[in-house]
Design an enzyme around this catalytic site. Sequence first.
Site, mmCIF file in Angstrom:
data_model
loop_
_atom_site.group_PDB
_atom_site.id
_atom_site.type_symbol
_atom_site.label_atom_id
_atom_site.label_comp_id
_atom_site.label_asym_id
_atom_site.label_seq_id
_atom_site.Cartn_x
_atom_site.Cartn_y
_atom_site.Cartn_z
ATOM 1 C CG HIS A 267 -6.081 4.893 -1.224
ATOM 2 N ND1 HIS A 267 -5.200 4.472 -0.645
ATOM 3 C CD2 HIS A 267 -6.307 4.455 -2.686
ATOM 4 C CE1 HIS A 267 -4.690 3.821 -1.310
ATOM 5 N NE2 HIS A 267 -5.165 3.616 -2.812
ATOM 6 N N GLY A 268 -9.199 6.070 1.861
ATOM 7 C CA GLY A 268 -9.749 6.681 2.922
ATOM 8 C C GLY A 268 -11.106 6.486 3.103
ATOM 9 C CB ALA A 269 -13.065 3.957 1.931
ATOM 10 C CG ASP B 205 -2.090 1.049 1.085
ATOM 11 O OD1 ASP B 205 -2.495 1.540 0.291
ATOM 12 O OD2 ASP B 205 -2.381 1.328 2.392
ATOM 13 C CG HIS B 206 -0.571 4.637 0.401
ATOM 14 N ND1 HIS B 206 -0.975 5.883 -0.354
ATOM 15 C CD2 HIS B 206 -1.616 4.555 0.981
ATOM 16 C CE1 HIS B 206 -2.205 6.110 -0.248
ATOM 17 N NE2 HIS B 206 -2.772 5.217 0.730
ATOM 18 C CB THR C 54 -11.131 -0.706 5.685
ATOM 19 O OG1 THR C 54 -12.096 -0.509 4.723
ATOM 20 C CG2 THR C 54 -11.381 -0.420 7.141
HETATM 21 P P1 13P Z 1 -8.918 4.833 6.093
HETATM 22 O O1 13P Z 1 -7.890 5.589 7.041
HETATM 23 O O2 13P Z 1 -9.991 5.574 5.710
HETATM 24 O O3 13P Z 1 -9.008 3.576 6.755
HETATM 25 O O4 13P Z 1 -8.190 4.347 4.971
HETATM 26 C C1 13P Z 1 -7.223 3.676 4.591
HETATM 27 C C2 13P Z 1 -6.241 3.429 3.385
HETATM 28 O O5 13P Z 1 -6.664 4.268 2.245
HETATM 29 C C3 13P Z 1 -5.159 2.597 3.133
HETATM 30 O O6 13P Z 1 -4.402 2.909 2.106
HETATM 31 O O1 G3H Z 2 -3.214 4.698 3.673
HETATM 32 C C1 G3H Z 2 -2.653 4.627 4.864
HETATM 33 C C2 G3H Z 2 -2.903 3.471 5.777
HETATM 34 O O2 G3H Z 2 -3.747 3.937 6.554
HETATM 35 C C3 G3H Z 2 -1.455 3.219 6.256
HETATM 36 O O3 G3H Z 2 -1.098 4.026 7.370
HETATM 37 O O4 G3H Z 2 1.259 4.612 6.993
HETATM 38 O O5 G3H Z 2 0.141 4.811 9.320
HETATM 39 O O6 G3H Z 2 0.790 2.579 8.030
HETATM 40 P P1 G3H Z 2 0.469 3.976 7.914
HETATM 41 ZN ZN ZN Z 3 -4.462 4.924 1.377
#
Ligand code: 13P
Ligand code: G3H
Ligand code: ZN
Length: 304
Positions: free
Chosen positions: A207-209, A81-82, A251
Site C-alpha cells: 500500500h501507499g506505493a 480496499d481498506h 496506486t
Molecule cells: P497511495 O496513496 O500511495 O497511492 O496508496 C494508495 C493505497 O494504498 C490504496 O490502498
Molecule cells: O488507501 C487509501 C486510498 O487512497 C483510498 O483513499 O479513503 O480517500 O478513498 P480514500
Molecule cells: Zn492502502
Amino acid sequence: MLASTKIILQKAHKYNYAVPHFNINNMEIVQGVVQAGVNLKSPLILATSEGAIKYGGMNFLYELVKTSSELANIPIALHLDHGRDVDIIKKAIRLGYSSVMFDGSHLAYKENLRITKQLANLAHKKGISLEAELGTIGGAEDLVSAKKIIYTNPEEAKDFVERTGCDFFAVAIGTSHGAFKFKGKAHLRHDILREIKRVTKIPLVLHGASGVPEKMVKEAEKYGAKLTGVYGVPNSQIKLAIKNGINKINTDTDLRLAFDAGVRKFLAQKPQDFDPRHILGPAREEIRKVAEERITLFGSIKKA
Ligand code: 13P
Ligand code: G3H
Ligand code: ZN
C-alpha cells in the site's frame, strides 16, 4: 465477468511480478486505467475504498467495473480496499466483488485475527478472496488514516496468515498513504519484507506505493496546484520490493495527481469552455498515461 483476484495474484506470485491495484471513484478513472491495461495486455485489480463507495455508490461502481471487464479482453478484478465496516464488507461479498480487504490494522492483534478469520471464511464460502493487514501503514486519506507507521512483525505475520487463512497480505514496511511519504530519503524495510515472504509464501501487497512523479507535480503546479513537500516511492524501490515478494501494488495518489493536472491544464488554457467532456477527457487521458507507466514498472505487461 469479473476476474478472480486470487488467480491473478497467484500467477504473479509464481512468476515474480506485481499486478496494479488502481483505486477508482468515477467513470473517467475506470476508463483511463482500463484503456492502459488493454493497451499493455495487463491484468488489473480495480478497487473501491469505503470513501469511493460513499462518493459513487457500491452498486454503481460495481456495474461500471463489471461492464468494463465484459468489454475489455483482459482479466479485471474488483476489490474492496481498506474495508473496516463489516457491513460494507459483507455487502461487497454478497454483490460479487472478486475480493475484499479487511483492514484491522487499528485493532489489537487478537481482535484483528478473530475478525479477519471470520470474514475470510465467509468470503471463501462465496468463492471470494480476502486481503488482510498487520502493522500500520501511515498517512491519511478521506476515510483511511493512521498517524504513524508500525512495521509488520514477520513472526506475527506467519502466525496471522496461517490462522486466518487470508489469501494475500498487506505489509507495513515504511510506505504511507497520500503524497507526503518521506521527509528526506525514501527508506523501506526490505529486510522485513524478505522475511515475511519467506515465512508466509503467499502474495504480498504494498500500500501507499505511489511514485508522485516530479514531472506530473510540476505540471499540476504550473496550472495552480500547491504541492510543496510531496514525495513518493522511487521506482528503484518499487522494483526491489517486487523482487522481494510484492505482487499487488496499490496506486491512488498518482491517479489523483494525473487527474488534477489534466483538469487544471484544460481549465487554465480554455477558460471559455465549460463542457464537462472537454474538461474530463484530458484528465482521463492523463490517467491512462500514468497507469501505463505503473504497469510497465510492475512487470505485468503482457501477463493478461
Ligand atoms: P497511495 O496513496 O500511495 O497511492 O496508496 C494508495 C493505497 O494504498 C490504496 O490502498
Ligand atoms: O488507501 C487509501 C486510498 O487512497 C483510498 O483513499 O479513503 O480517500 O478513498 P480514500
Ligand atoms: Zn492502502
